[in-house]
Design an enzyme around this catalytic site. Structure first.
Site, PDB file in Angstrom:
ATOM      1  N   SER A 180       0.793  -1.230   0.000  1.00  0.00           N
ATOM      2  CA  SER A 180       0.000   0.000   0.000  1.00  0.00           C
ATOM      3  C   SER A 180       0.825   1.279   0.000  1.00  0.00           C
ATOM      4  O   SER A 180       0.353   2.312  -0.449  1.00  0.00           O
ATOM      5  CB  SER A 180      -0.941   0.004   1.201  1.00  0.00           C
ATOM      6  OG  SER A 180      -0.201  -0.038   2.396  1.00  0.00           O
ATOM      7  N   HIS A 208      -5.261  -3.611  -2.215  1.00  0.00           N
ATOM      8  CA  HIS A 208      -4.985  -2.679  -3.322  1.00  0.00           C
ATOM      9  C   HIS A 208      -4.916  -3.369  -4.679  1.00  0.00           C
ATOM     10  O   HIS A 208      -4.776  -2.700  -5.705  1.00  0.00           O
ATOM     11  CB  HIS A 208      -3.690  -1.900  -3.054  1.00  0.00           C
ATOM     12  CG  HIS A 208      -3.823  -0.983  -1.879  1.00  0.00           C
ATOM     13  ND1 HIS A 208      -4.297   0.300  -1.988  1.00  0.00           N
ATOM     14  CD2 HIS A 208      -3.608  -1.193  -0.561  1.00  0.00           C
ATOM     15  CE1 HIS A 208      -4.333   0.851  -0.792  1.00  0.00           C
ATOM     16  NE2 HIS A 208      -3.922  -0.036   0.100  1.00  0.00           N
ATOM     17  N   LYS A 239     -11.812   0.301  -1.581  1.00  0.00           N
ATOM     18  CA  LYS A 239     -10.814   0.987  -2.411  1.00  0.00           C
ATOM     19  C   LYS A 239     -11.321   0.997  -3.865  1.00  0.00           C
ATOM     20  O   LYS A 239     -12.210   1.771  -4.174  1.00  0.00           O
ATOM     21  CB  LYS A 239      -9.458   0.331  -2.201  1.00  0.00           C
ATOM     22  CG  LYS A 239      -9.073   0.397  -0.697  1.00  0.00           C
ATOM     23  CD  LYS A 239      -7.681  -0.009  -0.412  1.00  0.00           C
ATOM     24  CE  LYS A 239      -7.419  -0.214   1.072  1.00  0.00           C
ATOM     25  NZ  LYS A 239      -7.563   0.984   1.907  1.00  0.00           N
TER      26      LYS A 239
END
Ligand SMILES: Cc1ncc(COP(=O)(O)O)c(C=O)c1O
Length: 392
Positions: A180, A208, A239
């Site tokens: 990240s 991610h 996300k």
């Protein structure tokens, strides 16, 4: 009380403050009264503000109400939660999936359950750069814990052959798919080979990677074509999917055990059904609009190559997370503040989020950034970087 700690944080340039976004979420937002181009959101595909997510959430609120009213094991499980879990299992190509209130909750519950099952003599080996939620999760368990240097599979292999490890009956190797703060990708094939040698379980946090990596956005495991070989993964809905929540996908028995044991799943109110509805809509868009991911990668490649040509140290990123290494926290903060004054929001990342001496800007690219915004940002990066002596 408190003041001394706050003063210390201030003096060491490590004080954090909140930045208020006042506009709708887009590539351009208003923060503290100033319109800026946003380079700090994990809303990689621009779905957080997508009309279909809003419509799905509104329809769910009208049908079910807002709060779930109870934990999942009481009356908090609604048909939308189950629909989402079935959909996530097929997305991850696993037998089953379970959602949590956040990715943080998912990691806490998953690692607690896995290490409990692997006791006694369980040892956890984690990449040094693993996210705080993974580290916190491991620290909350009774398992022994060692870290290996970031991405260093040779050191992992050495660790796996030591006596302490040989004595451990069960080993859990923990990594992120896309890191990240560094933006690089874990070498999953090599990690898997290492893990297999001592029958260790490999756990991938793909917060991610979900929606970003792989041919169809299924994540880092798809990127390496390891879907049949890595049976357990964790991802987030907050996300690239533009919602909130986390999930674990894996074998049916693991999911049943999580329902019975994962304290961060059991002892908290179920997420609002509207969130599950929005996540279902996000998964449909992900499937139907691959061009969003293509655009994300196009924007990312453009920014990365230009930042590199300007002379910035972008570390070893392989993803839409572009770090700019500065080192010193006060310089990093000054850089970020000056960018903000010129209409660019790229926050300074400082310890303890990353190791001392590696303060950096973390730029995250979105599919919704327009070419003119990227070009404007690059102009600002050139001028501000030169005026501060970060680049020549
Ligand atoms: C690698 C990683 N894992 C887990 C999380 C936690 O996910 P969530 O934001 O859904 O709690 C994050 C979020 O910052 C993350 O970066």
């Amino acid at each position: 009380m408190f003041t001394q700690s706050l003063t210390h944080l201030q003096e060491t340039h490590l004080l954090r403050t909140l930045h208020r976004t006042e506009s709708e979420q887009d590539a351009e937002v208003t923060i503290a009264g100033k319109t800026v181009i946003l380079f700090s959101s994990n809303n990689y595909l621009g779905l957080a503000n997508h009309p279909k997510l809003k419509e799905a959430a509104i329809a769910a609120i009208k049908q079910y109400g807002f709060g779930a009213g109870a934990s999942r094991l009481l009356s908090g499980t609604m048909s939308l939660h189950e629909r989402l879990e079935t959909r996530l299992a097929s997305f991850a190509q696993t037998a089953a999936a379970l959602t949590f209130s956040s990715g943080y909750h998912a990691n806490i519950g998953l690692i607690q359950t896995l290490t409990q099952e692997l006791q006694p003599h369980c040892l956890v080996l984690a990449d040094r750069a693993c996210h705080a939620s993974l580290i916190d999760a491991i620290r909350l368990t009774k398992a022994r814990f060692k870290v290996y240097q970031h991405q260093n599979t040779e050191q992992l292999e050495r660790l796996l052959s030591t006596q302490a490890v040989t004595d451990a009956k069960n080993i859990l190797v923990v990594t992120e798919g896309v890191f990240s703060m560094d933006g690089d990708i874990a070498p999953l094939p090599q990690l898997l080979t290492c893990a297999k040698k001592c029958s260790a379980t490999l756990l991938v946090d793909d917060a991610h990677g979900t929606g970003v990596m792989g041919r169809t956005g299924r994540g880092t495991i798809e990127h390496f074509d390891l879907e049949t070989k890595i049976p357990i993964r964790m991802g987030t809905l907050g996300k690239a999917l533009g919602c909130m929540g986390g999930f674990v996908a894996g074998p049916r028995e693991l999911i049943q055990l999580l329902i019975n044991r994962a304290r961060s799943f059991i002892y908290t109110t179920a997420p609002p059904p509207a969130i599950a509805a929005a996540a279902l809509a996000a998964l449909s868009i992900l499937e139907a609009e691959p061009e969003r991911r293509d655009q994300l990668w196009q924007n990312r490649d453009y920014m990365l190559s230009n930042l590199k040509s300007l002379g910035y140290n972008t570390m070893h990123t392989e993803s839409p997370i572009l770090p700019i290494l500065i080192g010193d926290p006060s310089r990093t903060l000054q850089f970020s503040q000056q960018l903000f004054e010129h209409g660019i929001y790229a926050p300074a990342i400082r310890p303890p989020t990353i190791p001392r001496g590696t303060s950096r800007l973390r730029i995250s690219i979105m599919a919704t950034h327009q070419q003119a915004q990227l070009d404007y940002a690059l102009d600002v990066f050139r001028n501000v970087g030169r005026s501060l002596g970060i680049i020549s």
